[in-house]
Design an enzyme around this catalytic site. Structure first.
Site, PDB file in Angstrom:
ATOM      1  NE  ARG A 156      -3.018   0.372   3.184  1.00 33.69           N
ATOM      2  CZ  ARG A 156      -2.304   0.725   4.254  1.00 33.69           C
ATOM      3  NH1 ARG A 156      -1.669   1.877   4.286  1.00 33.69           N
ATOM      4  NH2 ARG A 156      -2.236  -0.077   5.291  1.00 33.69           N
TER       5      ARG A 156
ATOM      6  CE1 TYR B  51     -15.651  10.274 -16.606  1.00 31.10           C
ATOM      7  CE2 TYR B  51     -15.272  10.302 -14.244  1.00 31.10           C
ATOM      8  CZ  TYR B  51     -15.597   9.617 -15.397  1.00 31.10           C
ATOM      9  OH  TYR B  51     -15.869   8.282 -15.331  1.00 31.10           O
TER      10      TYR B  51
ATOM     11  CG  ASP C 253      -8.901  15.180 -15.890  1.00 35.61           C
ATOM     12  OD1 ASP C 253      -8.230  14.528 -16.708  1.00 35.61           O
ATOM     13  OD2 ASP C 253      -9.918  14.724 -15.327  1.00 35.61           O
TER      14      ASP C 253
ATOM     15  CE  LYS D  87     -12.242   6.858 -18.755  1.00 37.02           C
ATOM     16  NZ  LYS D  87     -12.491   8.202 -18.289  1.00 37.02           N
TER      17      LYS D  87
HETATM   18  C1  LIG Z   1     -12.662   8.726 -17.011  1.00 32.91           C
HETATM   19  C2  LIG Z   1     -12.229  10.064 -16.564  1.00 32.91           C
HETATM   20  C3  LIG Z   1     -11.919  10.304 -15.226  1.00 32.91           C
HETATM   21  C4  LIG Z   1     -12.035   9.242 -14.169  1.00 32.91           C
HETATM   22  O1  LIG Z   1     -11.166   8.175 -14.390  1.00 32.91           O
HETATM   23  P1  LIG Z   1     -11.468   6.671 -13.888  1.00 32.91           P
HETATM   24  O2  LIG Z   1     -10.203   5.955 -14.257  1.00 32.91           O
HETATM   25  O3  LIG Z   1     -12.686   6.201 -14.613  1.00 32.91           O
HETATM   26  O4  LIG Z   1     -11.697   6.745 -12.414  1.00 32.91           O
HETATM   27  C5  LIG Z   1     -11.495  11.578 -14.866  1.00 32.91           C
HETATM   28  N1  LIG Z   1     -11.400  12.567 -15.779  1.00 32.91           N
HETATM   29  C6  LIG Z   1     -11.693  12.363 -17.080  1.00 32.91           C
HETATM   30  C7  LIG Z   1     -11.569  13.498 -18.040  1.00 32.91           C
HETATM   31  C8  LIG Z   1     -12.131  11.103 -17.513  1.00 32.91           C
HETATM   32  O5  LIG Z   1     -12.440  10.910 -18.808  1.00 32.91           O
END
Ligand SMILES: *Cc1c(COP(=O)(O)O)cnc(C)c1O
Length: 394
Positions: free
Chosen positions: A55, A108, A180, A205
């Protein structure tokens, strides 16, 4: 391996080898053994590097972190169990009760929810503003504003944030600018070169790219912020599993090739869609008819993105007919997969909004977002050309 009462359980001796594996070994061990208490002192007091408990950190997470750091031009980033864990690390690991944070109004969905529901419960005030308009963000600032969280390209309307204006505003007011960078990826946008203080990703993604692993990453320019986020992540258990890191690294090896290919195909598809009679409008930042085209060219260089949105003539029945006819594409609310995926905001990501609110955002029942994958451009264009006339009169 035996004593008088039976076999020794651990440790199993590793076979000798003077050669090394080419592939990063998967290290699922939760605990690490040390030689002596003195050796542990050396480790805990930072004189030598070693792992103790997974962890707190493990080799597979560190390998992914090093790759991400290199791509973003940073050091000391933290890998987390999902993209949302990275968002949580930033917002909950760095802010305290009494602070105020401003977020982009098209973040998001779960980031929006964290800001709308969870942060206020902990005494952290939040306001949403339009990141394409610096004045809207300026108006949202308060004396206690500590942070601005934005995405570069918004989902699903693909508006491009005024990063230069926002960075100048944050610098002037001493506010942390958090980007982000999931949609844009370091291949088309490197936030630290544009004044960001913190960068985060959903590796789930495009970076991992195969829709088989969830992972996140966050890194700050300031090492003390990285240490605070790392400590928060370890304490709250946001740490990723070694197997997920191992899988994500495997995907990341082909990330640049996949991204370049997908965004080139996206540009072809956007132009193709614009010529189809069943299509009312196409949204692609690298097309000259896009609202923020100039800004997209400045920020995203030649790279653009792999996301294309478009609107069909006709309502829900046209949308149903299209997804039924779009053979070979997954109708699934994610992005960045090796295969092209379609998302329909009105029935998924934006279903909680009222129809009036959706209309204000331009999200009619005919609105689709396409995450372009690795199909041949001709094949993909043929699929859309074949499926879209099917909406005629539907
Ligand atoms: C999918 C996504 C997230 C969250 O990511 P997860 O891996 O699904 O928790 C955050 N920001 C954006 C822009 C995303 O497309």
């Amino acid at each position: 391996m035996r004593n008088s009462k039976g076999s020794i359980v651990r440790p199993v001796p590793l076979p000798d080898s003077v050669s090394r594996p080419v592939v990063t070994p998967l290290s699922p061990s939760v605990v690490y053994a040390s030689d002596t208490p003195d050796a542990l002192d050396d480790q805990y007091e930072g004189r030598v590097h070693g792992y103790t408990y997974s962890r707190e950190g493990h080799p597979n997470a560190d390998v992914v972190a090093a790759r991400m750091d290199a791509m973003e031009g940073a050091t000391g980033g933290v890998v987390t169990g999902s993209g949302m864990a990275a968002v949580t690390c930033v917002l909950m690991g760095l802010l305290k009760s009494g602070d105020h944070v401003v977020g982009g109004n098209q973040l998001y969905g779960r980031s929006l929810r964290l800001m709308a529901e969870d942060l206020p419960r902990l005494g952290i005030a939040t306001t949403l503003a339009d990141p394409c308009d610096v004045n809207s963000v300026r108006a949202a600032l308060r004396p206690e504003t500590r942070m601005l969280l934005v995405e570069v390209v918004s989902n699903p309307t693909l508006r491009v944030a005024d990063i230069a204006g926002l960075a100048a505003l944050c610098r002037e007011r001493g506010i942390l600018l958090v980007v982000d960078n999931t949609f844009t990826t370091p291949r088309s946008f490197r936030p630290f070169e544009h004044g960001a203080d913190i960068v985060l990703h959903s590796i789930t993604k495009l970076l991992a790219g195969h829709s088989d692993v969830m992972l996140g990453y966050v890194v700050a320019r300031d090492p003390t912020l990285n240490e605070a986020m790392r400590a928060f992540s370890v304490t709250t258990g946001l740490t990723p599993s070694p197997f997920d890191c191992w899988l994500a690294e495997r995907g990341m090896l082909s990330f640049e090739l996949r991204f370049d290919r997908a965004q080139q195909t996206a540009a072809v598809l956007a132009d193709h869609l614009a010529g189809l009679p069943g299509v009312k409008r196409v949204i692609y930042p690298m097309r000259p008819d896009h609202q923020d085209h100039q800004r997209a060219r400045e920020l995203l260089g030649g790279q653009g993105c792999n996301m294309v949105s478009f609107e069909l003539h006709g309502g829900r029945s046209a949308a149903n007919a299209f997804t039924r006819a779009a053979d070979g594409l997954s109708f699934a609310p994610t992005l960045g997969d090796v295969g092209t995926t379609l998302s329909h905001p009105a029935s998924s990501s934006h279903r909680a909004l009222t129809p009036e609110h959706r209309a204000r955002l331009g999200l009619s029942e005919g609105f689709f977002r396409v995450s372009v994958g690795l199909e041949q451009p001709d094949t993909l264009c043929d699929i859309f050309a074949g499926a879209i006339p099917a909406t005629d009169g539907a």
